[in-house]
Design a protein around this motif. Sequence first.
Motif, PDB file in Angstrom:
ATOM      1  N   CYS A 135       8.425   5.759   6.827  1.00 21.24           N
ATOM      2  CA  CYS A 135       7.415   6.758   6.476  1.00 21.24           C
ATOM      3  C   CYS A 135       6.076   6.463   7.149  1.00 21.24           C
ATOM      4  O   CYS A 135       5.382   7.378   7.611  1.00 21.24           O
ATOM      5  CB  CYS A 135       7.249   6.799   4.955  1.00 21.24           C
ATOM      6  SG  CYS A 135       8.643   7.538   4.083  1.00 21.24           S
ATOM      7  N   VAL A 136       5.717   5.194   7.213  1.00 23.06           N
ATOM      8  CA  VAL A 136       4.459   4.812   7.855  1.00 23.06           C
ATOM      9  C   VAL A 136       4.454   5.213   9.323  1.00 23.06           C
ATOM     10  O   VAL A 136       3.476   5.801   9.836  1.00 23.06           O
ATOM     11  CB  VAL A 136       4.217   3.291   7.712  1.00 23.06           C
ATOM     12  CG1 VAL A 136       3.086   2.833   8.633  1.00 23.06           C
ATOM     13  CG2 VAL A 136       3.909   2.932   6.268  1.00 23.06           C
TER      14      VAL A 136
ATOM     15  N   ASP B 120       4.173   8.972   9.746  1.00 21.04           N
ATOM     16  CA  ASP B 120       2.803   9.428   9.498  1.00 21.04           C
ATOM     17  C   ASP B 120       1.883   9.073  10.664  1.00 21.04           C
ATOM     18  O   ASP B 120       0.980   9.849  11.019  1.00 21.04           O
ATOM     19  CB  ASP B 120       2.266   8.799   8.212  1.00 21.04           C
ATOM     20  CG  ASP B 120       2.955   9.343   6.964  1.00 21.04           C
ATOM     21  OD1 ASP B 120       3.698  10.336   7.069  1.00 21.04           O
ATOM     22  OD2 ASP B 120       2.758   8.744   5.874  1.00 21.04           O
TER      23      ASP B 120
ATOM     24  N   VAL C 126       9.990   2.306   3.720  1.00 23.24           N
ATOM     25  CA  VAL C 126       8.526   2.268   3.675  1.00 23.24           C
ATOM     26  C   VAL C 126       7.918   2.375   5.064  1.00 23.24           C
ATOM     27  O   VAL C 126       7.064   3.234   5.333  1.00 23.24           O
ATOM     28  CB  VAL C 126       8.033   0.979   2.973  1.00 23.24           C
ATOM     29  CG1 VAL C 126       6.528   0.793   3.181  1.00 23.24           C
ATOM     30  CG2 VAL C 126       8.356   1.024   1.490  1.00 23.24           C
TER      31      VAL C 126
ATOM     32  N   GLN D 191       4.378   5.263  -2.974  1.00 27.65           N
ATOM     33  CA  GLN D 191       4.409   6.593  -2.343  1.00 27.65           C
ATOM     34  C   GLN D 191       5.782   6.854  -1.730  1.00 27.65           C
ATOM     35  O   GLN D 191       6.313   7.975  -1.821  1.00 27.65           O
ATOM     36  CB  GLN D 191       3.325   6.676  -1.269  1.00 27.65           C
ATOM     37  CG  GLN D 191       3.329   7.973  -0.472  1.00 27.65           C
ATOM     38  CD  GLN D 191       2.286   7.954   0.641  1.00 27.65           C
ATOM     39  OE1 GLN D 191       1.135   7.605   0.407  1.00 27.65           O
ATOM     40  NE2 GLN D 191       2.692   8.324   1.845  1.00 27.65           N
ATOM     41  N   THR D 192       6.378   5.835  -1.119  1.00 26.35           N
ATOM     42  CA  THR D 192       7.706   5.994  -0.526  1.00 26.35           C
ATOM     43  C   THR D 192       8.759   6.224  -1.599  1.00 26.35           C
ATOM     44  O   THR D 192       9.649   7.071  -1.441  1.00 26.35           O
ATOM     45  CB  THR D 192       8.063   4.753   0.310  1.00 26.35           C
ATOM     46  OG1 THR D 192       7.081   4.579   1.336  1.00 26.35           O
ATOM     47  CG2 THR D 192       9.440   4.903   0.950  1.00 26.35           C
TER      48      THR D 192
ATOM     49  N   ASP E 124       0.809  -1.219   0.000  1.00 27.49           N
ATOM     50  CA  ASP E 124       0.000   0.000   0.000  1.00 27.49           C
ATOM     51  C   ASP E 124       0.843   1.269   0.000  1.00 27.49           C
ATOM     52  O   ASP E 124       0.370   2.321  -0.447  1.00 27.49           O
ATOM     53  CB  ASP E 124      -0.914   0.029   1.235  1.00 27.49           C
ATOM     54  CG  ASP E 124      -2.022  -1.006   1.167  1.00 27.49           C
ATOM     55  OD1 ASP E 124      -2.290  -1.534   0.057  1.00 27.49           O
ATOM     56  OD2 ASP E 124      -2.613  -1.307   2.218  1.00 27.49           O
ATOM     57  N   ASN E 125       2.077   1.174   0.500  1.00 19.44           N
ATOM     58  CA  ASN E 125       2.874   2.382   0.707  1.00 19.44           C
ATOM     59  C   ASN E 125       4.168   2.458  -0.095  1.00 19.44           C
ATOM     60  O   ASN E 125       4.856   3.475  -0.073  1.00 19.44           O
ATOM     61  CB  ASN E 125       3.215   2.511   2.195  1.00 19.44           C
ATOM     62  CG  ASN E 125       1.995   2.788   3.049  1.00 19.44           C
ATOM     63  OD1 ASN E 125       1.530   3.909   3.148  1.00 19.44           O
ATOM     64  ND2 ASN E 125       1.465   1.737   3.669  1.00 19.44           N
TER      65      ASN E 125
END
Length: 459
Positions: free
Chosen positions: A443-444, A447, A440, A97-98, A93-94
């Motif tokens: 960043c998760v 956030d 990844v 974006q990463t 999912d990420n």
Amino acid sequence: MDNQEADVIVIGAGIAGLSTAARAAEQGLGVVLVEKMSAIGGSSAMSGGWFAFTGTQEQQDAGIEDSIELFRSDLRKVGGYRNNPALVEAYMDNQLQTYEWLRAKGVSFGEVEISSGQSAPRGHSTRIREVLQLLHEDFTANGGETLFDARVTALDRNADGRVTGVIINDDTQLNAVLGVVIASGGFSRSRELLSVFAPEQLSAIPYGGPGNTGDGLRMGWKLGAGMADMSSISGTYGSHPETTDEQQELLTSYYMGGIIVNTDARRFVDESVDYKTLGSAVLTQPQALAFQIFDAPVRAKSHRGIALKDMDTLEDLGHLPSADTLEELAGLVGIPADQLVGTVDKYNAAIRGGEADEVGRTHLCNGVGELQPIEVGPFYAYPAKTLMTTTYGGLTFTPQGKVTDVDGEVIDGLYAVGEVTGGFHGAAYMTGSSLGKGSVFGCVVADTLASSYVGAVNG
């Protein structure tokens, strides 16, 4: 240090810690990055610099066909279907974006290659030290503070059991308003912890960051954190016995067309499987040593400066013997000439006749690539051992990066990212998914922390 409190404390300045810190700082959080060594980097700085992403501009430019579905399937397969599906899904999912976030920070991705655990080329090469420096500069520009030569010796908890800060060098307390993130790497440099969790790997060449002695793992363990993938830890096959911290050598000629033989010049494993599985297999062989045998067409695939395929540098170092015949080659490296010739002849005959290979090999790498006979001189032999680069098992965590205890309950205020965590990889890992996991989930976690800050302010 100007104060004794921060919104977020991040322990460790490798790719996982730097991604977390940079992402959190750009969102306005007050972040202190605590590094026990005198410089950033850790094991990340000693890695080959590959990131596993799909759907990227580089893949499109190269005409590579890949998909999230194939990526997910490969991760699960190489992990022996023992990875936590929720963590794999969080990566899916990420990841794009990463990738885009890293590019926006100035990270440049070079060639895209297929490698261990991949059935489509999705290993994106980087100059990893430049990546780390870019992230650290960005972190600092956004107000982040870095403490070097600062070893975290304990985690603080309040009466409710929430992790509220850290103790540095046994005498300095630093409090965290939102949370503490363990990104301290693994324990490839701790013979004590390897003896406990992976004793069969002790004969591998120790590698990884000099500070990778398992500090973060111990701290989480002390608080009752669960652990995952510890029984699967394995080194990577493909490093010369004289590899050093300053000059890492890691060659995967077997994914380009070579074979692997032991000191008796006999094959013993399907060379197309992931290099962690190969690493464990080589440790069972005499002297824990095996030779990569290949010919001129494979040698021509070398790319200087690109990890896993830089045969030019290996030859410069005198670590890649070559000869016009297999008999001469065997004499140079001290293995039985008649047996080596017989082994190669048998391999070539199976390919030409469409017969079953003696070790079950059908492709070059993970079900992809047609086998080619080894027949065009000069011939090459690369003596190699298993390198303990990363211990990819560790603390259990949620898809949001929250550390969980042995019962699966969240340890309030404690997060973990990168090599110190377990559950994502499973039995083994794909090239690029280790650095990928660090960035990844970094960043998760950032956030997640930023959201909790906004929630606390609005609340």
